[in-house]
Design an enzyme around this catalytic site. Structure first.
Site, mmCIF file in Angstrom:
data_model
loop_
_atom_site.group_PDB
_atom_site.id
_atom_site.type_symbol
_atom_site.label_atom_id
_atom_site.label_comp_id
_atom_site.label_asym_id
_atom_site.label_seq_id
_atom_site.Cartn_x
_atom_site.Cartn_y
_atom_site.Cartn_z
ATOM 1 N N CYS A 74 0.833 -1.199 0.000
ATOM 2 C CA CYS A 74 0.000 0.000 0.000
ATOM 3 C C CYS A 74 0.866 1.247 0.000
ATOM 4 O O CYS A 74 2.045 1.200 0.307
ATOM 5 C CB CYS A 74 -0.912 0.005 1.225
ATOM 6 S SG CYS A 74 -1.883 -1.515 1.391
ATOM 7 N N ARG A 99 1.582 1.568 -6.045
ATOM 8 C CA ARG A 99 1.743 0.635 -4.927
ATOM 9 C C ARG A 99 0.434 -0.044 -4.546
ATOM 10 O O ARG A 99 0.426 -0.980 -3.739
ATOM 11 C CB ARG A 99 2.296 1.369 -3.700
ATOM 12 C CG ARG A 99 3.659 1.974 -3.893
ATOM 13 C CD ARG A 99 4.135 2.655 -2.632
ATOM 14 N NE ARG A 99 4.365 1.694 -1.573
ATOM 15 C CZ ARG A 99 5.546 1.137 -1.310
ATOM 16 N NH1 ARG A 99 6.598 1.450 -2.028
ATOM 17 N NH2 ARG A 99 5.681 0.270 -0.334
ATOM 18 N N TRP A 110 -3.731 -1.867 -1.499
ATOM 19 C CA TRP A 110 -3.711 -3.139 -2.219
ATOM 20 C C TRP A 110 -4.201 -4.172 -1.225
ATOM 21 O O TRP A 110 -3.569 -4.429 -0.207
ATOM 22 C CB TRP A 110 -2.296 -3.464 -2.707
ATOM 23 C CG TRP A 110 -2.216 -4.677 -3.569
ATOM 24 C CD1 TRP A 110 -2.383 -4.740 -4.924
ATOM 25 C CD2 TRP A 110 -1.928 -6.013 -3.140
ATOM 26 N NE1 TRP A 110 -2.219 -6.030 -5.362
ATOM 27 C CE2 TRP A 110 -1.943 -6.838 -4.295
ATOM 28 C CE3 TRP A 110 -1.647 -6.610 -1.910
ATOM 29 C CZ2 TRP A 110 -1.694 -8.219 -4.242
ATOM 30 C CZ3 TRP A 110 -1.416 -7.966 -1.848
ATOM 31 C CH2 TRP A 110 -1.438 -8.754 -3.004
ATOM 32 N N ASN A 137 0.459 -0.065 6.065
ATOM 33 C CA ASN A 137 0.968 -0.911 4.989
ATOM 34 C C ASN A 137 1.591 -2.127 5.643
ATOM 35 O O ASN A 137 2.453 -1.995 6.508
ATOM 36 C CB ASN A 137 2.017 -0.145 4.168
ATOM 37 C CG ASN A 137 2.655 -1.005 3.088
ATOM 38 O OD1 ASN A 137 2.131 -2.045 2.716
ATOM 39 N ND2 ASN A 137 3.791 -0.556 2.580
ATOM 40 N N GLY A 138 1.163 -3.333 5.251
ATOM 41 C CA GLY A 138 1.716 -4.550 5.830
ATOM 42 C C GLY A 138 0.625 -5.515 6.241
ATOM 43 O O GLY A 138 -0.531 -5.386 5.834
ATOM 44 N N GLU A 170 10.648 -13.821 -19.210
ATOM 45 C CA GLU A 170 10.336 -12.418 -18.944
ATOM 46 C C GLU A 170 9.320 -11.886 -19.956
ATOM 47 O O GLU A 170 8.410 -11.133 -19.596
ATOM 48 C CB GLU A 170 11.619 -11.587 -18.962
ATOM 49 C CG GLU A 170 11.438 -10.094 -18.758
ATOM 50 C CD GLU A 170 10.798 -9.704 -17.443
ATOM 51 O OE1 GLU A 170 10.404 -8.524 -17.314
ATOM 52 O OE2 GLU A 170 10.691 -10.554 -16.528
ATOM 53 N N LYS A 214 5.630 -10.349 -18.917
ATOM 54 C CA LYS A 214 5.166 -9.014 -19.303
ATOM 55 C C LYS A 214 3.799 -9.094 -19.972
ATOM 56 O O LYS A 214 2.908 -8.283 -19.698
ATOM 57 C CB LYS A 214 6.169 -8.352 -20.273
ATOM 58 C CG LYS A 214 7.447 -7.872 -19.614
ATOM 59 C CD LYS A 214 7.261 -6.650 -18.788
ATOM 60 C CE LYS A 214 7.490 -6.774 -17.340
ATOM 61 N NZ LYS A 214 8.054 -7.772 -16.605
ATOM 62 N N GLU A 254 1.064 -10.018 -17.403
ATOM 63 C CA GLU A 254 0.895 -8.961 -16.395
ATOM 64 C C GLU A 254 0.000 -7.836 -16.890
ATOM 65 O O GLU A 254 -0.868 -7.361 -16.151
ATOM 66 C CB GLU A 254 2.255 -8.352 -16.039
ATOM 67 C CG GLU A 254 3.042 -9.090 -14.996
ATOM 68 C CD GLU A 254 4.337 -8.376 -14.662
ATOM 69 O OE1 GLU A 254 4.699 -8.342 -13.485
ATOM 70 O OE2 GLU A 254 4.994 -7.834 -15.566
ATOM 71 N N HIS A 264 8.034 -31.733 -24.881
ATOM 72 C CA HIS A 264 7.678 -32.497 -23.682
ATOM 73 C C HIS A 264 6.379 -32.004 -23.063
ATOM 74 O O HIS A 264 6.221 -32.062 -21.835
ATOM 75 C CB HIS A 264 8.824 -32.430 -22.670
ATOM 76 C CG HIS A 264 10.082 -33.061 -23.154
ATOM 77 N ND1 HIS A 264 10.339 -34.410 -23.040
ATOM 78 C CD2 HIS A 264 11.155 -32.535 -23.794
ATOM 79 C CE1 HIS A 264 11.521 -34.681 -23.556
ATOM 80 N NE2 HIS A 264 12.037 -33.554 -24.026
ATOM 81 N N LYS A 314 3.401 -2.589 -7.354
ATOM 82 C CA LYS A 314 4.807 -2.489 -7.754
ATOM 83 C C LYS A 314 5.744 -3.190 -6.779
ATOM 84 O O LYS A 314 6.637 -3.920 -7.179
ATOM 85 C CB LYS A 314 5.190 -1.007 -7.852
ATOM 86 C CG LYS A 314 6.611 -0.762 -8.356
ATOM 87 C CD LYS A 314 6.748 -1.151 -9.801
ATOM 88 C CE LYS A 314 8.127 -0.885 -10.332
ATOM 89 N NZ LYS A 314 8.305 -1.452 -11.676
#
Length: 612
Positions: A2, A27, A74, A100-101, A485, A489, A492, A508, A607
């Site tokens: 957050c 955030r 968040w 936050n936490g 990666e 992307k 996301e 496979h 983030k």
């Protein structure tokens, strides 16, 4: 996860806090709220949704006052809603908190508080904490600072908090453990935030609150003490951040701006660290451990998400050039195993924010077992640089887009430098070879600029595959982490299901998915695996898959087979990840824009993952 912003001073607080929340919205953007204090009392406004929803909701309300705190959320405990938005108040309504936490033992505390007559209005762990503070203050008949200190000794978990008190409207109490907290120091004013981005336009002087510290702030004074009640003398540092770094600079999205910043960010990352004419790498951050690097048994790289992909690239490079065994671990898994770690090991922890909870916990465990810890981080003053024995900053500058781009290539650049530095210390590379590699590395920023010139072609390719529901990314060698990666992307920011695989592993299992509706992105540059990748492309084409290939400039072989080819400049295989990543970032970006997705703030993501 957050975002926290606070202000106390002589200015109108609401505009400062609101602007700060907009800066910190990367955030968390499930909900937002602000509490402001004036002569008529405390006024709390909070709404589910983005900060703009809160701004509109409070447009005609009383927002005057020179003390305020705000929060963008968040969700962890409790779904996004008005009632679960911060700030939360105590049972008597006099205290309010933003947090936050995660408070891990909140359920036990809540049960006890309910038995004592407390009534809760939300589903959050945060509300439990402020009720606990009120209860301790009432039972012990002590001041609020002492009540907060005692309450925090009872909670288990991570937190960064700001607390307001209607009985003392001239002060704020802040504390942190495991979640970041920055205090900006002005003249007759203080600023509070989860990171420095909301502070920079008002002051460059900041205090990074340490774990297990609590502060009492008035507009003219600051008292910091540890939870064991020992008063601390805070260290004031000067920010190197520039305000223009936090603006879009004419780009439609921060992500696109950050993609185009990579020639500059990689150059900044290398500046003062490579001397191509001499064949020398200089890394001041780990210089004192140069002798140890000659005799280490193993390197363990711990990271999460994109940083883990960078770590995989580092594994290829360090083993190739320094001949040191490397293991790459998800920090979230590593910390819950019982790994074998000794004092002969070096652990490299990678985190863009320097606040990733799982990576920090992995560091603590490795330190307890005697390992030497190096950090790779982008944020000065963050927790990880303070926890590690040594490290290297990436100097990528602030990354606002939630999907990491320039931070990834900066991490890869640092790992490349570290691989060459270790090889230099161990004597596993000749000076002539190092001169050759460093000379080429010095020109990689210009080659990335060339790779960016394929943007219009990539946009055309994106148009063709934007409606796909699945996508495969395949590569070999160091092209494999590039494939991972690229897939990350795409999923996301566009919400298309995408998977990265080693190209040889396609047979496979994943080959069963391939049909005319399946785009397959190949990292097919001319390197040691080139012929093998061509065989994999033929296998996909035989099953009518659509092939998008990232190829070396001038390639003719793959062009005969692929549906679409995107060229990147020729380069040594060591630098393939830096170049091949660029078109994949642009491809994901354009697909997401065409699908109407929120590129900078993709759903459900934040983030900096500061909670487990």
């Amino acid at each position: 996860m957050c975002g926290i912003v606070g202000y106390i001073g002589y200015r109108e607080a609401w505009p400062i806090v609101l602007k700060g929340l907009k800066r910190l919205e990367y955030r968390g953007y499930d909900s937002a709220g602000i509490a402001v204090m004036n002569e008529t009392g405390e006024h709390i406004y909070k709404k589910a949704g983005k900060v703009a929803v809160l701004e509109e909701f409070a447009q005609d309300q009383d927002k005057s006052g020179t003390i305020a705190m705000g929060h963008t959320r968040w969700a962890t405990h409790g779904v996004p809603s008005d009632r679960n938005s911060h700030p939360h108040t105590s049972n008597n309504g006099k205290l309010s908190i933003i947090h936050n936490g995660i408070i891990e033992n909140y359920a036990t505390l809540k049960e006890e508080l309910i038995s004592r007559g407390h009534e809760f209005k939300s589903d959050t762990d945060t509300e439990v904490l402020i009720h606990l503070v009120e209860e301790i203050q009432k039972i012990e008949n002590i001041d609020l600072l002492e009540a907060v200190r005692l309450a925090l000794k009872e909670v288990i978990g991570a937190y960064a908090i700001v607390i307001m008190d209607q009985d003392h409207p001239d002060r704020l109490i802040v504390a942190r453990k495991g979640s970041p907290m920055v205090i900006g120091v002005g003249q007759g004013e203080y600023f509070i935030a989860s990171d420095a981005t909301p502070i920079i336009e008002y002051t460059k002087n900041v205090i990074y609150l340490n774990d297990n510290e609590i502060a009492l702030i008035t507009k003219d004074d600051l008292l910091v003490k540890r939870l064991d009640n020992v008063v601390q003398t805070p260290l004031i540092q000067e920010l190197q951040l520039k305000l223009e770094m936090l603006e879009k600079g004419g780009f439609d999205h921060f992500m696109l701006k950050e993609i185009y910043e990579q020639p500059r960010s990689i150059k900044d990352c290398m500046r003062g660290r490579i001397y191509p004419e001499e064949g020398k790498v200089q890394l001041g951050g780990i210089k004192e451990f140069a002798e140890k690097l000659k005799n280490i048994d193993r390197i363990i790289i711990v990271a999460c998400g994109t940083s883990w992909h960078a770590g995989l690239v580092g594994e290829y490079l360090i083993e190739e050039y320094a001949r040191i065994p490397v293991e790459v671990e998800y920090a979230s898994e590593f910390r819950y195993r019982n790994p074998i770690i000794t004092e002969k090991d070096v652990v490299i922890a990678i985190s863009q924010s320097g606040e990733t909870a799982d990576t920090m916990a992995a560091i603590e465990m490795a330190k307890e077992r005697g390992a030497t810890i190096f950090g790779i981080c982008n944020v000065a003053g963050a927790s990880i640089p303070r926890l590690t024995h040594a490290g290297v900053y990436t100097h990528a500058g602030p990354e606002i887009g939630v999907a990491s781009t320039k931070a990834f290539t900066a991490q890869v650049t640092v790992l490349t430098l570290m691989a060459f530095y270790m090889a230099q210390q161990k004597g596993t590379i000749t000076t002539s070879k190092l001169i050759e590699l460093l000379t080429e590395l010095d020109h990689i920023p210009e080659k990335i600029q060339v790779a960016l010139e394929s943007n219009n072609l990539i946009k055309e390719v994106a148009e063709k595959i934007k409606d796909s529901t699945n996508c495969l990314f395949l590569g070999r060698g160091s092209g494999f982490p590039v494939a991972l990666e690229g897939a990350l992307k795409l999923k996301e920011i566009s919400y298309i299901h995408a998977e990265g695989y080693p190209a040889a592993e396609m047979k496979h299992g994943p080959i069963a998915l391939i049909d005319e509706e399946m785009p397959v992105v190949f990292i097919a540059t001319q390197n040691s695996s080139y012929e093998k990748v061509i065989s994999n492309i033929q296998e996909v084409k035989a099953r009518k898959g659509k092939v998008i290939a990232i190829v070396t400039e001038g390639d003719m072989e793959v062009k005969k087979m692929a549906d679409y080819c995107i060229e990147i400049p020729d380069a040594n295989e060591a630098f393939l990840p830096l170049l091949a990543t660029i078109p994949l970032q642009l491809l994901s970006y354009h697909i997401a824009v065409m699908r109407g997705c929120n590129v900078d703030q993709p759903r459900n993501l934040a983030k900096s993952v500061t909670v487990e």
